[in-house]
Design a protein around this motif. Sequence first.
Motif, PDB file in Angstrom:
ATOM      1  N   HIS A  70      35.544  64.128  37.530  1.00 15.64           N
ATOM      2  CA  HIS A  70      34.766  62.903  38.035  1.00 15.64           C
ATOM      3  C   HIS A  70      33.921  63.314  39.104  1.00 15.64           C
ATOM      4  O   HIS A  70      32.675  62.626  39.084  1.00 15.64           O
ATOM      5  CB  HIS A  70      36.059  62.115  38.842  1.00 15.64           C
ATOM      6  CG  HIS A  70      36.559  62.785  40.061  1.00 15.64           C
ATOM      7  ND1 HIS A  70      37.399  64.023  39.930  1.00 15.64           N
ATOM      8  CD2 HIS A  70      36.592  62.822  41.256  1.00 15.64           C
ATOM      9  CE1 HIS A  70      38.094  64.630  41.080  1.00 15.64           C
ATOM     10  NE2 HIS A  70      37.386  63.730  41.839  1.00 15.64           N
ATOM     11  N   LEU A  71      33.915  64.540  39.628  1.00 12.12           N
ATOM     12  CA  LEU A  71      32.852  64.977  40.568  1.00 12.12           C
ATOM     13  C   LEU A  71      31.717  65.423  39.688  1.00 12.12           C
ATOM     14  O   LEU A  71      30.471  65.530  40.100  1.00 12.12           O
ATOM     15  CB  LEU A  71      33.436  66.227  41.509  1.00 12.12           C
ATOM     16  CG  LEU A  71      34.367  65.648  42.588  1.00 12.12           C
ATOM     17  CD1 LEU A  71      34.989  66.699  43.281  1.00 12.12           C
ATOM     18  CD2 LEU A  71      33.684  64.611  43.440  1.00 12.12           C
ATOM     19  N   ILE A  72      32.237  66.137  38.613  1.00 16.49           N
ATOM     20  CA  ILE A  72      31.108  66.935  37.694  1.00 16.49           C
ATOM     21  C   ILE A  72      30.294  65.546  37.331  1.00 16.49           C
ATOM     22  O   ILE A  72      28.849  65.612  37.220  1.00 16.49           O
ATOM     23  CB  ILE A  72      31.637  67.544  36.496  1.00 16.49           C
ATOM     24  CG1 ILE A  72      32.404  68.807  36.876  1.00 16.49           C
ATOM     25  CG2 ILE A  72      30.483  67.813  35.583  1.00 16.49           C
ATOM     26  CD1 ILE A  72      33.183  69.474  36.158  1.00 16.49           C
ATOM     27  N   GLU A  73      30.874  64.585  36.848  1.00 15.62           N
ATOM     28  CA  GLU A  73      30.147  63.305  36.382  1.00 15.62           C
ATOM     29  C   GLU A  73      29.200  62.481  37.382  1.00 15.62           C
ATOM     30  O   GLU A  73      28.270  62.053  36.976  1.00 15.62           O
ATOM     31  CB  GLU A  73      30.967  62.133  35.607  1.00 15.62           C
ATOM     32  CG  GLU A  73      31.568  62.726  34.163  1.00 15.62           C
ATOM     33  CD  GLU A  73      30.621  63.033  33.455  1.00 15.62           C
ATOM     34  OE1 GLU A  73      29.611  62.466  33.220  1.00 15.62           O
ATOM     35  OE2 GLU A  73      30.729  64.342  32.692  1.00 15.62           O
ATOM     36  N   ALA A  74      29.731  62.567  38.656  1.00 13.46           N
ATOM     37  CA  ALA A  74      29.114  62.091  39.696  1.00 13.46           C
ATOM     38  C   ALA A  74      27.814  62.769  40.094  1.00 13.46           C
ATOM     39  O   ALA A  74      26.718  62.105  40.296  1.00 13.46           O
ATOM     40  CB  ALA A  74      30.139  61.960  40.980  1.00 13.46           C
ATOM     41  N   LYS A 117      27.536  69.889  46.376  1.00 18.85           N
ATOM     42  CA  LYS A 117      28.347  70.575  47.208  1.00 18.85           C
ATOM     43  C   LYS A 117      30.010  70.201  46.883  1.00 18.85           C
ATOM     44  O   LYS A 117      30.999  71.097  46.697  1.00 18.85           O
ATOM     45  CB  LYS A 117      28.379  70.265  48.653  1.00 18.85           C
ATOM     46  CG  LYS A 117      28.886  70.959  49.708  1.00 18.85           C
ATOM     47  CD  LYS A 117      28.626  70.714  50.965  1.00 18.85           C
ATOM     48  CE  LYS A 117      29.227  71.550  52.051  1.00 18.85           C
ATOM     49  NZ  LYS A 117      28.880  71.142  53.560  1.00 18.85           N
ATOM     50  N   ALA A 118      30.260  68.968  46.603  1.00 17.76           N
ATOM     51  CA  ALA A 118      31.636  68.377  46.439  1.00 17.76           C
ATOM     52  C   ALA A 118      32.206  68.997  45.154  1.00 17.76           C
ATOM     53  O   ALA A 118      33.110  69.428  44.768  1.00 17.76           O
ATOM     54  CB  ALA A 118      31.611  66.952  46.471  1.00 17.76           C
ATOM     55  N   ARG A 119      31.330  69.066  44.075  1.00 16.51           N
ATOM     56  CA  ARG A 119      31.432  69.483  42.729  1.00 16.51           C
ATOM     57  C   ARG A 119      32.060  70.974  42.816  1.00 16.51           C
ATOM     58  O   ARG A 119      32.844  71.329  42.307  1.00 16.51           O
ATOM     59  CB  ARG A 119      30.452  69.121  41.719  1.00 16.51           C
ATOM     60  CG  ARG A 119      30.657  69.722  40.592  1.00 16.51           C
ATOM     61  CD  ARG A 119      29.195  69.980  39.571  1.00 16.51           C
ATOM     62  NE  ARG A 119      28.590  71.224  40.402  1.00 16.51           N
ATOM     63  CZ  ARG A 119      27.204  71.552  39.870  1.00 16.51           C
ATOM     64  NH1 ARG A 119      26.654  70.937  39.071  1.00 16.51           N
ATOM     65  NH2 ARG A 119      27.047  72.478  40.590  1.00 16.51           N
ATOM     66  N   ASP A 120      31.089  71.692  43.505  1.00 18.18           N
ATOM     67  CA  ASP A 120      31.137  73.157  43.524  1.00 18.18           C
ATOM     68  C   ASP A 120      32.438  73.522  44.359  1.00 18.18           C
ATOM     69  O   ASP A 120      33.242  74.477  43.680  1.00 18.18           O
ATOM     70  CB  ASP A 120      30.103  74.013  44.086  1.00 18.18           C
ATOM     71  CG  ASP A 120      28.761  73.923  43.098  1.00 18.18           C
ATOM     72  OD1 ASP A 120      28.827  73.321  41.989  1.00 18.18           O
ATOM     73  OD2 ASP A 120      27.844  74.252  43.659  1.00 18.18           O
ATOM     74  N   ALA A 121      32.808  72.923  45.342  1.00 16.13           N
ATOM     75  CA  ALA A 121      33.969  73.091  46.092  1.00 16.13           C
ATOM     76  C   ALA A 121      35.206  72.728  45.177  1.00 16.13           C
ATOM     77  O   ALA A 121      36.292  73.530  45.377  1.00 16.13           O
ATOM     78  CB  ALA A 121      33.901  72.491  47.227  1.00 16.13           C
ATOM     79  N   LYS A 173      39.938  74.057  42.560  1.00 14.83           N
ATOM     80  CA  LYS A 173      40.968  73.396  41.600  1.00 14.83           C
ATOM     81  C   LYS A 173      40.709  73.747  39.859  1.00 14.83           C
ATOM     82  O   LYS A 173      41.496  73.534  39.276  1.00 14.83           O
ATOM     83  CB  LYS A 173      41.205  71.739  41.972  1.00 14.83           C
ATOM     84  CG  LYS A 173      41.463  71.526  43.048  1.00 14.83           C
ATOM     85  CD  LYS A 173      41.175  69.977  43.182  1.00 14.83           C
ATOM     86  CE  LYS A 173      41.564  69.474  44.792  1.00 14.83           C
ATOM     87  NZ  LYS A 173      41.344  68.036  44.820  1.00 14.83           N
ATOM     88  N   GLY A 174      39.823  74.290  39.653  1.00 19.01           N
ATOM     89  CA  GLY A 174      39.436  74.566  38.592  1.00 19.01           C
ATOM     90  C   GLY A 174      38.507  73.412  37.852  1.00 19.01           C
ATOM     91  O   GLY A 174      38.724  72.261  38.182  1.00 19.01           O
ATOM     92  N   GLU A 175      37.667  73.797  36.950  1.00 18.84           N
ATOM     93  CA  GLU A 175      36.751  72.808  36.284  1.00 18.84           C
ATOM     94  C   GLU A 175      37.612  71.679  35.664  1.00 18.84           C
ATOM     95  O   GLU A 175      37.044  70.515  35.579  1.00 18.84           O
ATOM     96  CB  GLU A 175      35.737  73.489  35.299  1.00 18.84           C
ATOM     97  CG  GLU A 175      34.819  72.692  34.670  1.00 18.84           C
ATOM     98  CD  GLU A 175      33.710  73.406  33.757  1.00 18.84           C
ATOM     99  OE1 GLU A 175      33.060  72.755  33.117  1.00 18.84           O
ATOM    100  OE2 GLU A 175      33.681  74.655  33.750  1.00 18.84           O
ATOM    101  N   GLU A 176      38.654  72.257  34.890  1.00 17.98           N
ATOM    102  CA  GLU A 176      39.295  71.018  34.436  1.00 17.98           C
ATOM    103  C   GLU A 176      39.963  69.816  35.194  1.00 17.98           C
ATOM    104  O   GLU A 176      40.297  68.831  34.802  1.00 17.98           O
ATOM    105  CB  GLU A 176      40.419  71.537  33.465  1.00 17.98           C
ATOM    106  CG  GLU A 176      41.520  72.418  34.334  1.00 17.98           C
ATOM    107  CD  GLU A 176      41.072  73.666  34.713  1.00 17.98           C
ATOM    108  OE1 GLU A 176      41.810  74.326  35.578  1.00 17.98           O
ATOM    109  OE2 GLU A 176      40.014  74.306  34.362  1.00 17.98           O
ATOM    110  N   ASN A 177      39.982  70.332  36.450  1.00 13.45           N
ATOM    111  CA  ASN A 177      40.580  69.022  37.458  1.00 13.45           C
ATOM    112  C   ASN A 177      39.381  68.538  38.210  1.00 13.45           C
ATOM    113  O   ASN A 177      39.678  67.625  39.245  1.00 13.45           O
ATOM    114  CB  ASN A 177      41.354  70.025  38.470  1.00 13.45           C
ATOM    115  CG  ASN A 177      42.687  70.327  37.590  1.00 13.45           C
ATOM    116  OD1 ASN A 177      43.198  69.554  36.863  1.00 13.45           O
ATOM    117  ND2 ASN A 177      42.828  71.577  37.911  1.00 13.45           N
TER     118      ASN A 177
END
Length: 67
Positions: free
Chosen positions: A51-55, A35-39, A44-48
């Motif tokens: 850290h959430l993607i890796e988490a 949920k945090a990653r998708d939001a 903000k866009g994937e490039e920003n």
Amino acid sequence: MSTVAAASCDSQGAEEPRAEKKPLKPCCACPETKKARDACIIEKGEENCGHLIEAHKECMRALGFKI
């Protein structure tokens, strides 16, 4: 209608032990990090949001998914 919703909530609690024995589907694993990653990606866009993607990836790996 509220009776059906209440019954649904009660039955979910009763099914929890059984759900633990079944393997999770990738779509249902790690809902908090997903949920945090998708939001973040939407706002903000994937490039920003690296850290959430890796988490989220780490959470998935911890559950046995090969990512």
